[in-house]
Design an enzyme around this catalytic site. Structure first.
Site, short mmCIF file in Angstrom:
data_model
loop_
_atom_site.label_atom_id
_atom_site.label_comp_id
_atom_site.label_asym_id
_atom_site.label_seq_id
_atom_site.Cartn_x
_atom_site.Cartn_y
_atom_site.Cartn_z
N PRO A 1 0.61 -1.15 -0.08
CA PRO A 1 0.11 0.11 0.03
C PRO A 1 0.67 1.26 -0.10
O PRO A 1 1.90 1.38 0.59
CB PRO A 1 -0.68 -0.40 1.35
CG PRO A 1 -0.83 -1.36 1.70
CD PRO A 1 0.63 -2.04 0.97
N SER B 1 6.76 1.69 1.03
CA SER B 1 6.61 1.35 -0.35
C SER B 1 7.59 2.17 -1.39
O SER B 1 8.13 1.63 -2.32
CB SER B 1 5.15 1.57 -0.83
OG SER B 1 4.90 2.98 -0.82
N SER B 2 7.92 3.32 -1.10
CA SER B 2 8.86 4.16 -1.90
C SER B 2 10.29 3.48 -1.71
O SER B 2 10.86 3.39 -3.04
CB SER B 2 8.98 5.58 -1.38
OG SER B 2 9.28 5.78 0.01
N ASP C 1 14.42 2.69 6.35
CA ASP C 1 13.88 2.17 5.45
C ASP C 1 14.47 1.34 4.21
O ASP C 1 14.20 0.09 3.93
CB ASP C 1 12.65 2.96 4.56
CG ASP C 1 11.45 3.36 5.40
OD1 ASP C 1 11.46 2.80 6.47
OD2 ASP C 1 10.55 3.81 4.92
#
Ligand code: PMV
Length: 342
Positions: free
Chosen positions: A101, A108-109, A152
């Protein structure tokens, strides 16, 4: 036509989001039930340098020359080519799809950038080490988010649970006992960059009390690391609740996330908190295998648009050669060549 695909998992932050931007530690784990995938195929008839980027999830189908250079997906391609010294890319099509999502705390990026970086470098015949993949993805993240901590890109590139401190080599976190989390998606998209910028304003306005909250979060993360390494999973729940209270004080939660956290706790979760940028996106709940489906149902009833169950399992620990893309055990298992007869 030869094609090649690479994937990258999503991630969740267990403890320490936002405080990690200010130098406190954080713990994050990869979540491979969601993933981004980049598939690259050659376009034999097209001139060198012609690169078509297709990302149906964001309704994108364009030549990269027609997109701004700092478009994150274009940037991932150009940084990879630049790093490899490729003056001109062979004509190719990059197709990106993702079950992660968007703007939901799943990283997600970072995952889309990493899938592209891996696929492009492998397509050029020079797959990059996880270290370099992570570094290039950080540069993409920086363009997008302004001031990312780097957690991340690290957890997604290395695909292992990490104990992360900004600017320092990360530590692989080895869980002595497995533990299960239910992830609940509030369905509210929230820009991490905007929340990070808001927290920066709060920090500028009252550095002392915000630093106190960050220090308290750092203490929680250090305790959590000890409990995870010792297999004292029952102790993690209260730490999650404490972390959530501090995030709430920092205005990072939201009514939707609070509802989900309360529903999880009322239905047997040992602890619950938001995960990632906050103000929307995901929350996580620590559950036993027995309570997992009850908590899942409670989250859906309380407004979650999607839930996932994930287990953080003991892993063998840092292997020699991690970061070597040619080593099959290097967290680089998804690259494969296949023949596309299309
Ligand atoms: O929202 P996500 O999944 O990108 O997680 C962001 C984590 C933050 O700590 C809020 C920002 C950062 O760069 O570490």
């Amino acid at each position: 036509m030869t094609a090649l695909s690479a994937t990258a998992p999503g991630k969740i932050i267990l403890f320490g989001e936002h405080a990690v931007v200010y130098g406190q530690p954080a713990i994050a784990v990869p979540v491979s039930i969601v993933q981004a995938r980049a598939v690259i195929s050659a376009i034999p008839a097209a001139p060198n340098g012609q690169v078509r980027l297709i990302a149906p999830d964001i309704h994108l189908d364009s030549l990269i020359d027609e997109l701004p250079d700092d478009h994150p997906l274009v940037l991932a391609i150009l940084l990879t080519a630049g790093h490899l010294g490729a003056q001109r890319l062979p004509a190719m099509q990059v197709h990106l799809s993702s079950s992660i999502p968007l703007a939901g705390g799943f990283g997600s990026s970072a995952a889309t950038a990493i899938a592209i970086i891996r696929a492009v470098s492998a397509f050029l015949g020079r797959p990059l080490s996880n270290d370099i993949v992570s570094e290039l993805a950080y540069r993409v993240e920086r363009r997008q988010h302004g001031n990312p901590s780097g957690i991340d890109n690290t957890v997604v590139a290395f695909e292992q649970p990490v104990y992360f401190v900004r600017g320092q080599p990360f530590e692989t976190l080895i869980a002595a006992r497995p533990f299960t989390l239910v992830i609940g998606d509030s369905g509210v998209q929230s820009s991490t960059a905007a929340v990070v910028a808001d927290v920066q304003r709060l920090h500028q306005a009252d550095p002392e009390s915000i630093d106190r909250a960050f220090t308290a979060i750092g203490d929680i993360v250090r305790q959590a690391r000890g409990y995870i390494q010792a297999g004292m999973i029952d102790n993690l729940g209260e730490l999650m609740n404490h972390n959530q209270r501090l995030l709430k004080e920092l205005t990072i939660s939201s009514p939707e996330l609070d509802l989900l956290v309360e529903a999880a706790l009322a239905n047997g979760a040992m602890g619950a908190k938001l995960s990632g940028g906050g103000r929307g996106g995901n929350m996580i709940a620590l559950v036993s295998p027995q309570t997992a489906s009850r908590v899942e149902r409670a989250l859906i009833a309380a407004g979650a648009v999607h839930t996932w169950i994930t287990t953080v399992a003991p892993i063998l620990g840092p292997t020699e050669g991690l970061g070597n893309a040619n080593n099959p055990s290097s967290g680089f298992p998804e690259i494969r060549r296949f023949i596309d007869y299309g």
